[in-house]
Design a protein around this motif. Structure first.
Motif, mmCIF file in Angstrom:
data_model
loop_
_atom_site.group_PDB
_atom_site.id
_atom_site.type_symbol
_atom_site.label_atom_id
_atom_site.label_comp_id
_atom_site.label_asym_id
_atom_site.label_seq_id
_atom_site.Cartn_x
_atom_site.Cartn_y
_atom_site.Cartn_z
ATOM 1 N N THR A 1 41.972 41.886 37.988
ATOM 2 C CA THR A 1 41.673 43.281 38.328
ATOM 3 C C THR A 1 41.273 43.407 39.791
ATOM 4 O OG1 THR A 1 40.936 43.760 36.072
ATOM 5 C CG2 THR A 1 40.212 45.266 37.811
ATOM 6 N N ALA A 2 40.449 42.478 40.252
ATOM 7 C CA ALA A 2 40.021 42.486 41.654
ATOM 8 C C ALA A 2 41.208 42.269 42.580
ATOM 9 C CB ALA A 2 38.968 41.411 41.890
ATOM 10 N N LYS A 3 42.117 41.370 42.190
ATOM 11 C CA LYS A 3 43.301 41.105 42.999
ATOM 12 C C LYS A 3 44.206 42.327 43.051
ATOM 13 C CE LYS A 3 43.233 36.123 42.171
ATOM 14 N NZ LYS A 3 43.941 34.953 41.597
ATOM 15 N N SER A 4 44.312 43.031 41.929
ATOM 16 C CA SER A 4 45.124 44.245 41.889
ATOM 17 C C SER A 4 44.546 45.315 42.811
ATOM 18 C CB SER A 4 45.208 44.794 40.455
ATOM 19 O OG SER A 4 45.883 43.893 39.614
ATOM 20 N N ARG A 5 43.214 45.415 42.830
ATOM 21 C CA ARG A 5 42.569 46.395 43.701
ATOM 22 C C ARG A 5 42.816 46.074 45.170
ATOM 23 N NH1 ARG A 5 36.774 46.597 40.470
ATOM 24 N NH2 ARG A 5 37.465 47.958 38.754
ATOM 25 N N ALA B 1 39.416 38.333 47.333
ATOM 26 C CA ALA B 1 39.950 38.276 45.965
ATOM 27 C C ALA B 1 40.124 36.854 45.433
ATOM 28 C CB ALA B 1 41.302 38.999 45.913
ATOM 29 N N LYS C 1 46.333 47.037 45.965
ATOM 30 C CA LYS C 1 46.442 48.493 46.077
ATOM 31 C C LYS C 1 45.935 48.964 47.430
ATOM 32 C CE LYS C 1 45.171 52.797 43.726
ATOM 33 N NZ LYS C 1 44.460 53.403 42.576
ATOM 34 N N LEU C 2 44.804 48.400 47.867
ATOM 35 C CA LEU C 2 44.259 48.725 49.180
ATOM 36 C C LEU C 2 45.268 48.364 50.274
ATOM 37 C CD1 LEU C 2 41.968 49.471 51.156
ATOM 38 C CD2 LEU C 2 41.140 47.114 50.935
ATOM 39 N N ALA D 1 50.972 46.173 42.231
ATOM 40 C CA ALA D 1 49.568 46.246 41.828
ATOM 41 C C ALA D 1 49.420 47.012 40.510
ATOM 42 C CB ALA D 1 48.742 46.923 42.920
ATOM 43 N N LYS D 2 50.191 48.086 40.360
ATOM 44 C CA LYS D 2 50.149 48.874 39.128
ATOM 45 C C LYS D 2 50.631 48.059 37.942
ATOM 46 C CE LYS D 2 51.763 53.228 37.111
ATOM 47 N NZ LYS D 2 52.574 54.458 37.342
ATOM 48 N N HIS E 1 47.998 39.701 45.106
ATOM 49 C CA HIS E 1 47.509 39.809 46.484
ATOM 50 C C HIS E 1 48.267 38.879 47.423
ATOM 51 C CE1 HIS E 1 45.484 36.382 44.831
ATOM 52 N NE2 HIS E 1 44.815 36.122 45.934
ATOM 53 N N LYS F 1 48.042 45.476 37.001
ATOM 54 C CA LYS F 1 46.916 46.096 36.305
ATOM 55 C C LYS F 1 47.271 46.397 34.855
ATOM 56 C CE LYS F 1 43.697 49.991 36.550
ATOM 57 N NZ LYS F 1 43.307 51.217 37.297
#
Length: 210
Positions: free
Chosen positions: A72-76, A66, A79-80, A194-195, A138, A198
């Motif tokens: 957005t990528a960092k949020s994903r 990230a 979330k992972l 993360a939510k 992240h 986003k």
């Protein structure tokens, strides 16, 4: 964007990568130590700590992906991280139940020594992450992981003392459940962050389009 700003961004990204590589290596070594000793010493608490550190290692690896990418990528990635933590906690609870039914003889002194070593290395991780935890969701997730590890290791030390004193597996099983609860709490906290990140990014994108 000027060349100076680009160079500053590249420098910050490189520092971020270096920090994440260090905490990744530290956590992976912790996972190996706690996992191997936990298996030999029949300690659910140490196995839980090892699983937690292994999960952290995967998350730090994903966080490296990230670096320098979009919010957005960092949020994903965050979330992972949260989902992975919750999954690890479920696996730990299953192991606690298995050991409660089949029985175990945890080695208290091994629990104490490994937990102290892990706590010491966690302090190093916290020092590395302290100045960067607000630079992205992240990295904030990484900070949450490490603070949770500190709490878990303290609990393992106390349970190791109780195992020695009472000659019982119960304190080890109890700390296994407590570690699982801590891990779940951290996982849901990361999912919440993360939510929010986003939603904030979506709001900023909408405002920019207007």
């Amino acid at each position: 964007m000027s060349d100076i700003e680009n160079n500053q961004d590249d420098h910050e990204n490189e520092n971020e990568r270096r920090t994440l590589i260090w905490v990744l290596l530290i956590n992976f070594s912790q996972a190996l130590l706690a996992g191997i000793v936990g298996f030999i010493a029949q300690s659910t608490g140490l196995l839980g700590a090892g699983l937690d550190n292994l999960g952290d290692s995967f998350v730090y690896f994903a966080s490296l992906y990230a670096v320098g990418r979009s919010a957005t990528a960092k949020s994903r990635v965050a979330k992972l991280s949260g989902v992975l933590l919750v999954a690890m906690a479920i696996g730990l609870v299953v192991d606690v139940i298995r050991r409660f039914i089949s029985g175990s003889e945890p080695v208290g002194w091994a629990m104490i020594v490994v937990a102290i070593i892990n706590a010491a290395t966690n302090l190093v991780c916290l020092r590395l992450l302290r100045s960067r935890r607000d630079e992205g969701v992240h990295l904030n997730a990484s900070w949450i992981f490490t603070t949770n590890d500190m709490i878990a290791n303290l609990g393992i030390v106390l349970s190791g003392i109780a195992v020695i004193f009472f000659h019982s597996q119960v304190p080890d099983l109890v700390i296994g459940v407590i570690v699982a609860v801590i891990v779940v709490k951290g996982g849901f906290e990361i999912l919440s962050n993360a939510k929010e990140a986003k939603q904030s990014n979506s709001a900023e994108s909408a405002a920019t389009e207007k």
